[in-house]
Design a protein around this motif. Structure first.
Motif, PDB file in Angstrom:
ATOM      1  N   GLU A  14       0.830  -1.205   0.000  1.00 46.37           N
ATOM      2  CA  GLU A  14       0.000   0.000   0.000  1.00 46.37           C
ATOM      3  C   GLU A  14       0.867   1.259   0.000  1.00 46.37           C
ATOM      4  N   GLY A  15       1.928   1.228   0.794  1.00 42.30           N
ATOM      5  CA  GLY A  15       2.840   2.365   0.794  1.00 42.30           C
ATOM      6  C   GLY A  15       3.606   2.493  -0.517  1.00 42.30           C
ATOM      7  N   PHE A  16       3.894   1.375  -1.141  1.00 39.03           N
ATOM      8  CA  PHE A  16       4.604   1.384  -2.416  1.00 39.03           C
ATOM      9  C   PHE A  16       3.767   2.063  -3.492  1.00 39.03           C
ATOM     10  N   GLN A  17       2.460   1.874  -3.459  1.00 40.75           N
ATOM     11  CA  GLN A  17       1.589   2.509  -4.441  1.00 40.75           C
ATOM     12  C   GLN A  17       1.542   4.020  -4.278  1.00 40.75           C
ATOM     13  N   ARG A  18       1.763   4.505  -3.083  1.00 37.27           N
ATOM     14  CA  ARG A  18       1.690   5.951  -2.846  1.00 37.27           C
ATOM     15  C   ARG A  18       3.018   6.667  -3.113  1.00 37.27           C
ATOM     16  N   LEU A  19       4.054   5.915  -3.418  1.00 38.13           N
ATOM     17  CA  LEU A  19       5.354   6.537  -3.686  1.00 38.13           C
ATOM     18  C   LEU A  19       5.317   7.363  -4.965  1.00 38.13           C
ATOM     19  N   HIS A  20       6.249   8.297  -5.045  1.00 41.13           N
ATOM     20  CA  HIS A  20       6.346   9.145  -6.237  1.00 41.13           C
ATOM     21  C   HIS A  20       6.732   8.288  -7.441  1.00 41.13           C
ATOM     22  N   TYR A  21       6.063   8.522  -8.551  1.00 45.32           N
ATOM     23  CA  TYR A  21       6.321   7.763  -9.776  1.00 45.32           C
ATOM     24  C   TYR A  21       7.241   8.570 -10.686  1.00 45.32           C
ATOM     25  N   VAL A  22       8.287   7.920 -11.157  1.00 46.71           N
ATOM     26  CA  VAL A  22       9.233   8.533 -12.094  1.00 46.71           C
ATOM     27  C   VAL A  22       9.077   7.842 -13.438  1.00 46.71           C
ATOM     28  N   SER A  23       8.721   8.594 -14.459  1.00 46.51           N
ATOM     29  CA  SER A  23       8.492   8.028 -15.782  1.00 46.51           C
ATOM     30  C   SER A  23       9.786   7.460 -16.356  1.00 46.51           C
ATOM     31  N   PRO A  24       9.703   6.390 -17.138  1.00 38.15           N
ATOM     32  CA  PRO A  24      10.905   5.851 -17.790  1.00 38.15           C
ATOM     33  C   PRO A  24      11.585   6.836 -18.723  1.00 38.15           C
ATOM     34  N   TYR A  25      10.863   7.879 -19.138  1.00 41.44           N
ATOM     35  CA  TYR A  25      11.419   8.862 -20.065  1.00 41.44           C
ATOM     36  C   TYR A  25      11.974  10.087 -19.349  1.00 41.44           C
ATOM     37  N   GLU A  26      11.936  10.107 -18.013  1.00 45.63           N
ATOM     38  CA  GLU A  26      12.416  11.252 -17.234  1.00 45.63           C
ATOM     39  C   GLU A  26      13.827  10.986 -16.713  1.00 45.63           C
ATOM     40  N   ASP A  27      14.464  12.074 -16.293  1.00 49.69           N
ATOM     41  CA  ASP A  27      15.782  11.972 -15.667  1.00 49.69           C
ATOM     42  C   ASP A  27      15.627  11.368 -14.280  1.00 49.69           C
ATOM     43  N   PHE A  28      16.484  10.400 -13.953  1.00 51.41           N
ATOM     44  CA  PHE A  28      16.381   9.706 -12.670  1.00 51.41           C
ATOM     45  C   PHE A  28      17.671   9.825 -11.867  1.00 51.41           C
ATOM     46  N   SER A  29      18.537  10.749 -12.248  1.00 52.90           N
ATOM     47  CA  SER A  29      19.833  10.871 -11.574  1.00 52.90           C
ATOM     48  C   SER A  29      19.694  11.305 -10.121  1.00 52.90           C
ATOM     49  N   HIS A  30      18.561  11.916  -9.748  1.00 52.14           N
ATOM     50  CA  HIS A  30      18.388  12.390  -8.380  1.00 52.14           C
ATOM     51  C   HIS A  30      17.883  11.310  -7.441  1.00 52.14           C
ATOM     52  N   ILE A  31      17.540  10.135  -7.961  1.00 52.60           N
ATOM     53  CA  ILE A  31      16.977   9.067  -7.136  1.00 52.60           C
ATOM     54  C   ILE A  31      18.110   8.303  -6.452  1.00 52.60           C
ATOM     55  N   ARG A  32      17.955   8.061  -5.166  1.00 54.64           N
ATOM     56  CA  ARG A  32      18.964   7.323  -4.421  1.00 54.64           C
ATOM     57  C   ARG A  32      18.859   5.846  -4.748  1.00 54.64           C
ATOM     58  N   PRO A  33      19.932   5.208  -5.207  1.00 55.20           N
ATOM     59  CA  PRO A  33      19.887   3.772  -5.507  1.00 55.20           C
ATOM     60  C   PRO A  33      19.544   2.956  -4.263  1.00 55.20           C
ATOM     61  N   GLY A  34      18.747   1.926  -4.449  1.00 56.17           N
ATOM     62  CA  GLY A  34      18.360   1.065  -3.342  1.00 56.17           C
ATOM     63  C   GLY A  34      17.136   1.532  -2.589  1.00 56.17           C
ATOM     64  N   SER A  35      16.595   2.707  -2.912  1.00 54.00           N
ATOM     65  CA  SER A  35      15.414   3.207  -2.220  1.00 54.00           C
ATOM     66  C   SER A  35      14.155   2.614  -2.834  1.00 54.00           C
ATOM     67  N   ASP A  36      13.039   2.795  -2.130  1.00 56.89           N
ATOM     68  CA  ASP A  36      11.765   2.303  -2.644  1.00 56.89           C
ATOM     69  C   ASP A  36      11.358   3.045  -3.914  1.00 56.89           C
ATOM     70  N   VAL A  37      11.704   4.327  -4.009  1.00 56.86           N
ATOM     71  CA  VAL A  37      11.391   5.091  -5.221  1.00 56.86           C
ATOM     72  C   VAL A  37      12.158   4.527  -6.405  1.00 56.86           C
ATOM     73  N   SER A  38      13.405   4.141  -6.157  1.00 58.29           N
ATOM     74  CA  SER A  38      14.195   3.520  -7.214  1.00 58.29           C
ATOM     75  C   SER A  38      13.584   2.204  -7.663  1.00 58.29           C
ATOM     76  N   GLU A  39      13.052   1.443  -6.715  1.00 53.37           N
ATOM     77  CA  GLU A  39      12.409   0.180  -7.075  1.00 53.37           C
ATOM     78  C   GLU A  39      11.132   0.418  -7.871  1.00 53.37           C
ATOM     79  N   LYS A  40      10.368   1.455  -7.484  1.00 52.80           N
ATOM     80  CA  LYS A  40       9.145   1.740  -8.229  1.00 52.80           C
ATOM     81  C   LYS A  40       9.483   2.197  -9.643  1.00 52.80           C
TER      82      LYS A  40
END
Length: 400
Positions: A250-276
């Motif tokens: 349920e918490g995973f669904q509420r995480l911020h979504y990053v589009s595959p076409y967007e820049d993801f350099s600001h995402i911390r590797p290993g985080s739940d946002v990175s997994e989403k």
């Protein structure tokens, strides 16, 4: 003498220089794989392992008899399952007709009328829907941060995208009209001739706004905007989740979504946002393919180019409500559940080449009937059910 002692005043402790709080949000999700017979019942999935070498051999043969020696040495490159091209051709008599050669009684093979007709239909579909089919390859390149993809990797994805395998080699295709160009650079992949080649875009993706992903289009259809982008989940039959995993989901669904076409350099590797993001990238990738599925090992070559984590294959196991692992003859296929279980309530568009693939599968099933008839002593001739153009009555049932 009475001793009077003054109480010692307590001095307040100085404020700490820093307070470190380490939050562990990762939940070790381990789910037991559950077999789902409904996916095994989809012919285009159950025959996927043999479908690619069958079509590749059909492109090499012709309606006139050809000695098997002309194609037998290419069994490894065609990835024939049993490594013996002759045995593989004999498994599909509805597609390949065998005859005795003029010398030494060696086997010769030719294409059946149905198989030759499907090859023509495949070319016609690509010519008529070229913009749609080639646009899927463009989206794959746009998913790469550098907007480039090694040519060898792109070549390996052509089958899944429904593009002819000679798309890059045949100049008649004219990839420039689809917005592609072949680049030679030091960051590419050596093609064996001392050159390093990559597939790039003529406009480098700058002249067009980045497209919306399938998950974003689903959110727009359901909520009217893509401010919150949940992932469609489909319950696996017989799979019960622990309460801590339900809460995490349920918490995973509420995480911020990053589009595959967007820049993801600001995402911390290993985080739940990175997994989403990894789930979203793999979801978008499979939605571009003809059958919305692929062999898991074939996706490994895309890890570095799509910015996926080192062990991204664990995403398929941690999210069985999104992906299904189809185990077939020592081969693992990843299937996007949404394409088969959403029943039309999805933004995934049916690939133009899907109907042709279904007809190839029907030829394979007809071949099984012919072989069973031969073993029982009652040969079954199915050529009469196919028109001269190679069209076959579509009797394949799918989940969608």
């Amino acid at each position: 003498m009475e001793a009077l002692a003054k109480p010692r005043a307590l001095r307040p402790l100085p404020p700490p220089l820093a307070v470190y709080l380490k939050s562990m949000s990762y939940v070790d999700v381990k789910m037991r794989w559950k077999k789902d017979a409904s996916f095994d019942a989809v012919p285009v999935l159950s025959h996927a392992r043999d479908l690619r070498p069958l079509v590749s051999l059909a492109r090499l043969l012709s309606p006139s008899p050809t000695p098997v020696s002309a194609v037998s040495k290419r069994g490894r490159s065609l990835e024939v399952p049993d490594r013996r091209v002759t045995s593989f051709l004999r498994r599909f008599p509805a597609a390949f007709v065998e005859s005795a050669g003029p010398q030494h009684n060696l086997p010769w093979f030719r294409l059946s009328d149905a198989a030759a007709g499907l090859l023509r239909e495949e070319r016609d579909v690509f010519a008529a829907r070229r913009a749609d089919v080639a646009g899927r390859l463009r989206r794959l390149v746009l998913m790469c941060p550098r907007r480039r993809l090694p040519l060898r990797v792109a070549q390996g994805m052509l089958w899944h995208l429904g593009i002819p395998e000679d798309y890059f080699r045949d100049p008649d295709h004219g990839i420039g009209q689809d917005g592609f160009r072949i680049l030679t650079s030091g960051d590419g992949v050596d093609d064996g001739d001392g050159r390093e080649t990559e597939l790039g875009l003529i406009d480098d993706g700058k002249l067009q706004e980045m497209p919306l992903s399938v998950l974003q289009m689903n959110a727009v259809r359901k909520f009217g905007s893509a401010a919150e982008v949940p992932i469609l989940l489909f319950q696996s039959k017989g799979l019960r989740l622990k309460q801590k995993i339900k809460d995490w989901l349920e918490g995973f669904q509420r995480l911020h979504y990053v589009s595959p076409y967007e820049d993801f350099s600001h995402i911390r590797p290993g985080s739940d946002v990175s997994e989403k993001r990894a789930v979203g990238v793999l979801h978008e990738l499979l939605s571009l393919f003809v059958t919305c599925s692929a062999e898991r090992r074939r996706l490994l070559c895309l890890r570095q180019h799509l910015g996926l984590p080192q062990k991204f294959h664990l995403v398929f196991e941690r999210h069985p409500h999104v992906f299904y692992l189809l185990l077939k003859e020592k081969t693992c296929f990843v299937v996007l559940k949404e394409a088969y279980m959403a029943r039309g309530d999805t933004a995934i568009e049916e690939h133009p080449m899907l109907e042709v693939r279904k007809k190839y599968v029907e030829l394979m099933e007809q071949s099984q009937e012919i072989i069973r008839g031969r073993r029982s002593g009652k040969p079954i001739e199915l050529e009469s059910n196919v028109s001269g153009s190679g069209d076959i009555e579509d009797g394949i049932e799918t989940l969608s």
